[in-house]
Design a protein around this motif. Structure first.
Motif, PDB file in Angstrom:
ATOM      1  N   ALA A  92       0.725  -1.071   0.118  1.00 15.45           N
ATOM      2  CA  ALA A  92      -0.147  -0.150  -0.056  1.00 15.45           C
ATOM      3  C   ALA A  92       0.806   1.265  -0.056  1.00 15.45           C
ATOM      4  N   LYS A  93       1.935   1.301   0.797  1.00  8.22           N
ATOM      5  CA  LYS A  93       3.093   2.295   0.627  1.00  8.22           C
ATOM      6  C   LYS A  93       3.191   2.500  -0.707  1.00  8.22           C
ATOM      7  N   ALA A 138       0.714   4.215  -2.642  1.00  8.92           N
ATOM      8  CA  ALA A 138       0.490   5.710  -2.371  1.00  8.92           C
ATOM      9  C   ALA A 138       1.481   6.603  -2.554  1.00  8.92           C
ATOM     10  N   ALA A 139       2.575   5.943  -2.679  1.00  2.00           N
ATOM     11  CA  ALA A 139       4.188   6.804  -2.999  1.00  2.00           C
ATOM     12  C   ALA A 139       3.641   7.236  -4.713  1.00  2.00           C
ATOM     13  N   SER A 140       3.226   6.111  -5.427  1.00  5.14           N
ATOM     14  CA  SER A 140       2.787   6.573  -6.690  1.00  5.14           C
ATOM     15  C   SER A 140       1.823   7.598  -6.900  1.00  5.14           C
ATOM     16  N   SER A 141       0.819   7.471  -6.100  1.00  5.69           N
ATOM     17  CA  SER A 141      -0.269   8.424  -6.214  1.00  5.69           C
ATOM     18  C   SER A 141       0.105   9.914  -5.722  1.00  5.69           C
ATOM     19  N   ALA A 142       1.305   9.949  -4.856  1.00  7.45           N
ATOM     20  CA  ALA A 142       1.543  11.126  -4.218  1.00  7.45           C
ATOM     21  C   ALA A 142       2.677  11.986  -4.785  1.00  7.45           C
ATOM     22  N   ALA A 143       3.487  11.137  -5.661  1.00  5.18           N
ATOM     23  CA  ALA A 143       4.603  11.721  -6.713  1.00  5.18           C
ATOM     24  C   ALA A 143       4.091  12.732  -7.624  1.00  5.18           C
ATOM     25  N   PRO A 144       4.887  13.770  -7.771  1.00  3.01           N
ATOM     26  CA  PRO A 144       4.613  14.958  -8.754  1.00  3.01           C
ATOM     27  C   PRO A 144       4.135  14.588 -10.183  1.00  3.01           C
ATOM     28  N   GLU A 197       4.182  20.659  -2.080  1.00  2.00           N
ATOM     29  CA  GLU A 197       4.901  21.471  -1.274  1.00  2.00           C
ATOM     30  C   GLU A 197       4.498  21.208   0.256  1.00  2.00           C
ATOM     31  N   VAL A 198       3.458  21.427   0.664  1.00  4.32           N
ATOM     32  CA  VAL A 198       2.891  21.235   1.766  1.00  4.32           C
ATOM     33  C   VAL A 198       3.212  19.799   2.278  1.00  4.32           C
ATOM     34  N   MET A 199       3.295  18.822   1.626  1.00  2.00           N
ATOM     35  CA  MET A 199       3.760  17.535   2.005  1.00  2.00           C
ATOM     36  C   MET A 199       5.058  17.380   2.347  1.00  2.00           C
ATOM     37  N   GLY A 200       5.883  18.236   1.907  1.00  2.00           N
ATOM     38  CA  GLY A 200       7.308  18.174   1.779  1.00  2.00           C
ATOM     39  C   GLY A 200       7.791  17.197   0.825  1.00  2.00           C
ATOM     40  N   ILE A 201       7.453  17.026  -0.413  1.00  2.00           N
ATOM     41  CA  ILE A 201       7.982  16.040  -1.241  1.00  2.00           C
ATOM     42  C   ILE A 201       8.457  16.749  -2.568  1.00  2.00           C
ATOM     43  N   THR A 202       8.296  18.185  -2.546  1.00  2.00           N
ATOM     44  CA  THR A 202       8.708  19.163  -3.697  1.00  2.00           C
ATOM     45  C   THR A 202      10.246  18.825  -3.770  1.00  2.00           C
ATOM     46  N   ALA A 262       9.094  11.491  -1.369  1.00  2.00           N
ATOM     47  CA  ALA A 262       8.159  11.076  -2.212  1.00  2.00           C
ATOM     48  C   ALA A 262       7.892   9.554  -2.443  1.00  2.00           C
ATOM     49  N   ALA A 263       9.223   8.888  -2.276  1.00  2.00           N
ATOM     50  CA  ALA A 263       9.012   7.414  -2.189  1.00  2.00           C
ATOM     51  C   ALA A 263       8.700   6.843  -0.882  1.00  2.00           C
ATOM     52  N   ASN A 264       8.641   7.653   0.004  1.00  2.00           N
ATOM     53  CA  ASN A 264       8.466   7.083   1.649  1.00  2.00           C
ATOM     54  C   ASN A 264       7.333   7.989   2.163  1.00  2.00           C
ATOM     55  N   PRO A 265       6.022   7.750   1.480  1.00  2.00           N
ATOM     56  CA  PRO A 265       5.161   8.533   2.246  1.00  2.00           C
ATOM     57  C   PRO A 265       4.968   8.516   3.537  1.00  2.00           C
ATOM     58  N   THR A 266       4.355   9.208   4.373  1.00  2.00           N
ATOM     59  CA  THR A 266       4.022   9.129   5.873  1.00  2.00           C
ATOM     60  C   THR A 266       2.469   9.651   6.165  1.00  2.00           C
ATOM     61  N   ALA A 267       2.236   9.115   7.348  1.00  2.00           N
ATOM     62  CA  ALA A 267       0.694   9.778   7.547  1.00  2.00           C
ATOM     63  C   ALA A 267       0.885  11.410   7.885  1.00  2.00           C
TER      64      ALA A 267
END
Length: 259
Positions: A25-26, A29-35, A132-137, A143-148
């Motif tokens: 699942a991580k 989610a990393a795929s969906s969160a990536a820019p 940016e607010v997620m801190g993955i910019t 981006a490859a290690n999403p967190t809660a």
């Protein structure tokens, strides 16, 4: 095509199979969160602008002003309206003076006055604000290690956007995706998730569609195949119509868009 139309939802990647595998699942989610690809080519350096939660102008006027701002930007750059901006930095420069509500007017093609490239460019800028607010910019490791915490930040950001944006399927898809990911990652991190569920009926329908997919367990089915998702698409159009009726002073019945 505006972003209010039916689109594939990234939470569909959270299948029952992936959720049951360590790290599965991580990874989804990393795929969906990536820019998005265009944003990833040139990561934004500026801080995200504060989303607008409304304004004194009606949305039609916001769109007209956005159209004028784009045309002025083309003229200043020595371009004409037929030229296509292809890089993230160019779109960032072109939309530098726009707030979140104006960007959504472009991305949703309000008034039918924006080209497809303009819609995509505005949506990429909007997505970059969330990244940016997620801190993955400009941070592929994060981006490859999403967190809660990342998912919570994204939800809080999305909850501040305009009422017009909250009628869109794109917004509802993103809000539902981050909500599901937040609950999952919180438990993986050994924490009890906070109650951060959206009150938006669109988000609730999309989550119900995900539950439908998980319950059926058919990998060939997509989120758009579920009756809940189709209901959400119809409701999205009703919400848009309701907001326009309110703006025009109509006595049409208001629809709850709280989130």
């Amino acid at each position: 095509m505006g972003i209010g139309s039916a689109t594939s939802i990234s939470v569909a990647s959270f299948t029952a199979q992936s959720a049951g595998k360590p790290g599965g699942a991580k990874a989804a989610a990393a795929s969906s969160a990536a820019p998005a690809p265009s944003a990833a080519r040139e990561a934004p350096a500026a801080t995200a602008s504060q989303p607008s939660t409304g304004g004194k102008k009606d949305f039609a006027t916001v769109a007209k002003d956005a159209r004028a701002a784009l045309d002025a930007g083309y003229q200043a750059a020595g371009e004409n309206g037929s030229d296509i901006y292809t890089t993230f930095s160019e779109w960032k420069s072109l939309t530098a003076g726009m707030d979140r509500r104006s960007l959504y007017a472009v991305a949703s093609n309000e008034g039918g006055q924006f080209s497809e490239s303009e819609q995509v460019g505005a949506q990429n800028i909007m997505d970059s604000q969330r990244y940016e607010v997620m801190g993955i910019t400009d941070n592929p490791v994060a981006a490859a290690n999403p967190t809660a915490a990342m998912q919570k930040a994204a939800m809080q950001f999305l909850d501040t956007v305009s009422d017009e944006e909250k009628t869109s399927m794109t917004w509802a898809n993103q809000r539902a995706n981050h909500e599901l990911a937040y609950d999952l990652f919180s438990r993986q991190e050994g924490k009890e998730p906070e109650k951060l569920e959206s009150d938006s009926p669109l988000v609730k329908l999309i989550k119900a569609g995900f539950d439908n997919l998980r319950r059926v367990g058919d990998p060939s089915r997509q989120m758009s195949d579920t009756p809940e998702y189709q209901q959400a698409v119809q409701l999205s159009e009703q919400l848009k119509a309701g907001l326009k009726a309110q703006a025009s002073g109509s006595r049409a019945r208001a629809v709850d868009i709280s989130a």
